[in-house]
Design an enzyme around this catalytic site. Structure first.
Site, short mmCIF file in Angstrom:
data_model
loop_
_atom_site.label_atom_id
_atom_site.label_comp_id
_atom_site.label_asym_id
_atom_site.label_seq_id
_atom_site.Cartn_x
_atom_site.Cartn_y
_atom_site.Cartn_z
N HIS B 65 56.50 58.84 -16.91
CA HIS B 65 57.00 57.63 -17.58
C HIS B 65 58.10 58.06 -18.56
O HIS B 65 57.84 58.85 -19.46
CB HIS B 65 55.86 56.94 -18.34
CG HIS B 65 54.77 56.45 -17.43
ND1 HIS B 65 54.79 55.20 -16.87
CD2 HIS B 65 53.66 57.07 -16.95
CE1 HIS B 65 53.71 55.05 -16.09
NE2 HIS B 65 53.01 56.18 -16.12
N ARG B 67 60.11 55.72 -20.14
CA ARG B 67 60.15 54.68 -21.19
C ARG B 67 61.51 54.01 -21.40
O ARG B 67 61.63 53.16 -22.27
CB ARG B 67 59.69 55.26 -22.54
CG ARG B 67 58.34 55.91 -22.52
CD ARG B 67 57.24 54.96 -22.09
NE ARG B 67 55.91 55.53 -22.27
CZ ARG B 67 54.85 55.16 -21.57
NH1 ARG B 67 54.96 54.21 -20.64
NH2 ARG B 67 53.68 55.71 -21.79
N ASN B 97 57.56 50.99 -14.96
CA ASN B 97 56.98 50.04 -15.95
C ASN B 97 57.70 50.15 -17.28
O ASN B 97 57.11 50.41 -18.33
CB ASN B 97 55.47 50.26 -16.10
CG ASN B 97 55.11 51.64 -16.59
OD1 ASN B 97 55.87 52.58 -16.41
ND2 ASN B 97 53.95 51.77 -17.22
N ASP B 155 52.90 50.73 -11.12
CA ASP B 155 52.06 51.63 -11.92
C ASP B 155 51.86 51.16 -13.36
O ASP B 155 52.77 50.65 -14.00
CB ASP B 155 52.64 53.04 -11.96
CG ASP B 155 51.75 53.97 -12.76
OD1 ASP B 155 50.53 53.93 -12.56
OD2 ASP B 155 52.26 54.70 -13.62
N HIS B 182 48.37 52.27 -8.53
CA HIS B 182 47.47 52.63 -9.62
C HIS B 182 46.17 51.90 -9.30
O HIS B 182 46.08 50.70 -9.52
CB HIS B 182 48.14 52.14 -10.91
CG HIS B 182 47.24 52.02 -12.11
ND1 HIS B 182 47.43 52.73 -13.26
CD2 HIS B 182 46.16 51.24 -12.35
CE1 HIS B 182 46.51 52.40 -14.15
NE2 HIS B 182 45.72 51.50 -13.63
N HIS B 235 46.83 59.28 -9.67
CA HIS B 235 45.82 59.81 -10.60
C HIS B 235 44.37 59.48 -10.21
O HIS B 235 43.65 58.81 -10.94
CB HIS B 235 46.10 59.34 -12.03
CG HIS B 235 46.54 57.90 -12.18
ND1 HIS B 235 45.84 56.84 -11.67
CD2 HIS B 235 47.63 57.37 -12.79
CE1 HIS B 235 46.48 55.72 -11.97
NE2 HIS B 235 47.56 56.01 -12.65
N ASP B 308 51.37 62.27 -14.79
CA ASP B 308 51.27 60.96 -15.45
C ASP B 308 51.74 61.06 -16.90
O ASP B 308 51.16 60.45 -17.81
CB ASP B 308 49.84 60.40 -15.36
CG ASP B 308 49.78 58.92 -15.74
OD1 ASP B 308 50.83 58.29 -15.95
OD2 ASP B 308 48.64 58.38 -15.82
#
Lengths: 323, 427
Positions: B65, B67, B97, B155, B182, B235, B308
């Protein structure tokens, strides 16, 4: 007046981390403090000059008032902060609240918070003594202690007693503190309620699990009846409060079928006609108001011990000294 | 003039060609070169002495991620790509995301462009499965793939609507990309802050049962079987989940799956004391679950190790447990954690580690690299398997420090991270 090693350490976060001896020392210390509340002038100078903040993020009447009386009868200076109308409602974080309190050099914080672990979180971040007055579904140690004291008052000893906690165990901090405290003092412990509110994993804590209240009553010497919150019905844990009362409610009729004389506790506030019927709450089995009286004495004992007082000096401290 | 980089005398571990032995790797103009055994590099070649070091195809993390856009106080594409390089990764796959979600070709193109500018690890974007990650309508999958997306995923959330997931698995086949899920049934996980079990009962925290994950794993497997699509399960943390994936693979279902370093190493015990730096989703689970994830990694049921990597600002994690966000950073600790606690404890050997951290991630997501075969991209990771170091979160290149591994002593550390022949990290 102070001991080298505070008997409880810096904070009271829960009964799980305490030893049997520590729990007994709180109960024994509470005994001499009971008498203060029976005096005409209900004040001793044990905590004179100490500043205590009662920090309540969740609404509470009984626990907050009980703490406040305990503090005032020991001559502490107290301030109450409720979440609504404080900086908390303006978005301040728990960390910042803690730091600001610390900056004002307070001695103790009594905290009630909706999140499990919040009291420990605060305790790790400030040097003041922290007393957990209920954190989420985790613990409510002073409630556990006053329940223990009340049971001991009426049965002489906790050892070997069969105590069943009835109701919403899943969401109850009272249940957890009772379980840890009772097991450490040698009681047999059971939990009883609908399977949606009494998780199987509790058996791994060393307690028996009942799903029918008749079986619990057959088994128990003591029932500690938990409040069933209306939200649980809305969330679908139980289909209706009426059905809950029919199947799990504590009624005189059910108690009369018990093989022995059962003691009934309730941490309050009660939903009469839901988890407990009025004739039980007001009847001969009930020690519910004794719990409230003992709450003040137990909280005095906790405040005294955290301030560094020695259990064996509690009687003397009452008559003049500071902790 | 060609630019030549020679990795000399290291232990070359390249499972894609069944290579494990001392030798040289030569990169010419950004590509792995085919050189004779007695190769003499040109005078201006950069020769890196790799004696005592391990040389592998560049490590690839298919689950990070970054961001950006929207939460640049936690991480940016640049800082994330640099953290990856510092951790020995030559390529990372960014989750969509973001805020707003990466659900259209322009947003995907932004990640590609920012990733190139970072000049560190390669950054491959993914796109959302559904518009705005709402789980209601398919996003512009084809246009996002044209813009550079290597997979689609919502995700952070599952696609709860099984009918829509079926359509996604069908539609994605036109572009030969995996649908990454996910796996979590939100109705079962609702409100959960940690694994459901004795620890959550004791701590008074609402739990997420294994069944919340397992139900979506079997659903996704059945949908992949139904559609012939490629499902990539993110995951995986449960024993039943691993077993169901194992059985699906035996039936020939197109399923690939991830194990994260934290689920391979930690259990729910790490949450004790309401430690928010050990809060993530899926949560750390029981010792039996961890053992199953380890066994799944060893036998190939779980194809890839993926971190992750989930950066959060320190004051967001400085909160009561149930109020703290899920996720931990992983890019800069993964190699050391895996070498010390997975390879070091005999769960897998070094060659299998490279397989799970380079070859299979490349294969599962159709990415360049994952091999040192001549003609491949010159993405190379060199690490010192004997270097002992202590994790100091303050030294991270990532903007965030949220790790449960702070203070851990690890053995094994990246020395050179080389992307297309260019050194992007030297430690």
């Amino acid at each position: 007046m102070t001991t080298a090693e505070p008997p409880l350490g810096k904070d009271l976060i829960g009964l799980e981390p305490l030893s049997r001896e520590q729990i007994l020392s709180i109960l024994d210390t509470a005994e001499p403090f009971k008498e203060i509340s029976e005096r005409r002038i209900k004040k001793v100078p044990v905590l004179r000059g100490k500043t205590i903040v009662n920090l309540f993020f969740e609404p509470s009447t009984r626990t907050r008032v009980s703490f406040e009386f305990a503090e005032k009868r020991l001559s502490a200076d107290t301030v109450n902060i409720a979440a609504s109308g404080s900086s908390v409602s303006k978005g301040e974080t728990l960390v910042d609240t803690a730091r600001n309190l610390e900056a004002m050099r307070i001695d103790m914080v009594v905290i009630r918070h909706g999140a499990s672990g919040a009291a420990g979180f605060l305790a790790e971040r400030i040097p003041s003594n922290v007393i957990n007055a209920g954190d989420g579904s985790h613990e409510h140690p002073t409630q556990g202690l006053l329940d223990l004291l009340t049971i001991r008052d009426h049965r002489g000893s906790i050892e070997g007693l069969k105590v069943c906690i009835v109701g919403d165990v899943l969401h109850s901090r009272v249940a957890r503190s009772n379980i840890y405290g009772l097991l450490k003092l040698g009681a047999e412990v059971a939990v009883c309620g609908p399977p949606t509110l009494v998780p199987r994993s509790f058996a791994e804590l060393g307690v028996s699990v009942f799903h029918r209240v008749e079986e619990a009553i057959e088994w128990a010497d003591v029932l500690n009846v938990l409040r069933l919150q209306l939200e649980r019905m809305q969330a679908g844990y139980v289909p209706s409060l009426r059905e809950y009362n029919r199947i799990w409610g504590i009624s005189t009729e059910r108690l009369e079928r018990a093989p022995r004389d059962i003691l009934v506790l309730h941490p309050g506030p009660m939903n009469r006609g839901v988890e407990i019927d009025s004739d039980v709450a007001d009847g001969p089995h009930s020690v519910i108001l004794n719990q409230v009286t003992n709450g003040v004495a137990v909280r005095m004992a906790v405040l005294y011990l955290l301030a560094g007082g020695a259990p064996e000096r509690a009687e003397a401290a009452k008559h003049g000294g500071e902790a | 003039m060609s630019e030549v980089v020679v990795f000399r005398g290291g232990r070359v571990v390249d499972p894609s060609r069944s290579v494990d032995g001392v030798g040289d790797v030569v990169v010419v103009d950004g590509w792995i070169a085919d050189v004779p055994a007695e190769y003499t590099p040109p005078e201006d070649a950069r020769v890196i002495d790799c004696a005592g070091l391990v040389v592998t195809p560049g490590l690839i993390d298919v689950h990070v991620h970054l961001r950006e856009p929207g939460e640049e106080h936690k991480e940016t594409i640049t800082t994330g790509a640099r953290a990856a390089a510092a951790g020995g990764f030559t390529a990372i796959v960014a989750m969509p995301n973001t805020d707003p979600p990466t659900d259209d070709p322009a947003a995907v193109g932004y990640v590609v462009a920012e990733g190139r500018k970072a000049g560190a690890a390669r950054v491959y974007p993914t796109g959302c499965i559904t518009l705005d990650r709402k789980g209601e309508r398919l996003a512009l999958v084809g246009e996002m793939v044209d813009a550079g997306a290597v997979a689609i995923t919502d995700d952070g959330s599952p696609v709860m609507d099984s009918g829509l997931m079926r359509l996604a698995l069908l539609y994605a086949q036109a572009f030969d990309i995996p649908v990454a899920d996910h796996p979590e049934d939100l109705t079962l996980a609702a409100g959960g802050a940690m694994n459901a079990g004795l620890a959550s009962a004791r701590m008074g925290l609402p739990g997420k049962p294994n069944a919340a994950e397992d139900i979506h794993i079997i659903r996704d497997i059945l949908l992949a079987e139904l559609t012939g699509g490629h499902i990539h399960l993110q995951h995986v943390s449960t024993r039943m989940g691993v077993e169901m994936i194992r059985q699906a693979k035996a039936r020939g279902v197109r399923v690939t799956a991830e194990a994260s370093p934290h689920h391979l190493v930690l259990t729910e015990d790490a949450v004790e004391g309401y430690r928010t730096e050990a809060k993530m989703n899926p949560p750390l689970r029981s010792a039996e679950d961890r053992a199953a994830v380890r066994a799944g990694l060893a036998d190939g049921t779980l194809d890839t190790i993926a971190t992750d990597h989930a950066p959060h600002h320190y004051d967001e994690k400085e909160a009561a447990f149930q109020d703290a966000p899920n996720g931990i950073v992983g890019l800069e600790t993964a190699l050391g954690i895996i070498l010390t606690h997975v390879v070091g404890e005999g769960v897998i050997d070094l060659s299998t580690m490279v397989e799970r951290m380079s070859c299979q991630p490349a294969r599962a997501f159709g990415l360049p690299g994952g091999t040192l075969a001549p003609g491949s991209v010159g993405d190379v990771t060199v690490f010192d398997p004997a270097a002992v170091w202590t994790v100091d979160p303050k030294a991270f290149r990532s903007k965030s420090r949220n790790t449960p591994f702070g203070g851990w002593e690890l053995k094994g550390r990246p020395r050179y991270t080389v992307v297309g022949g260019r050194t992007v990290w030297e430690g």
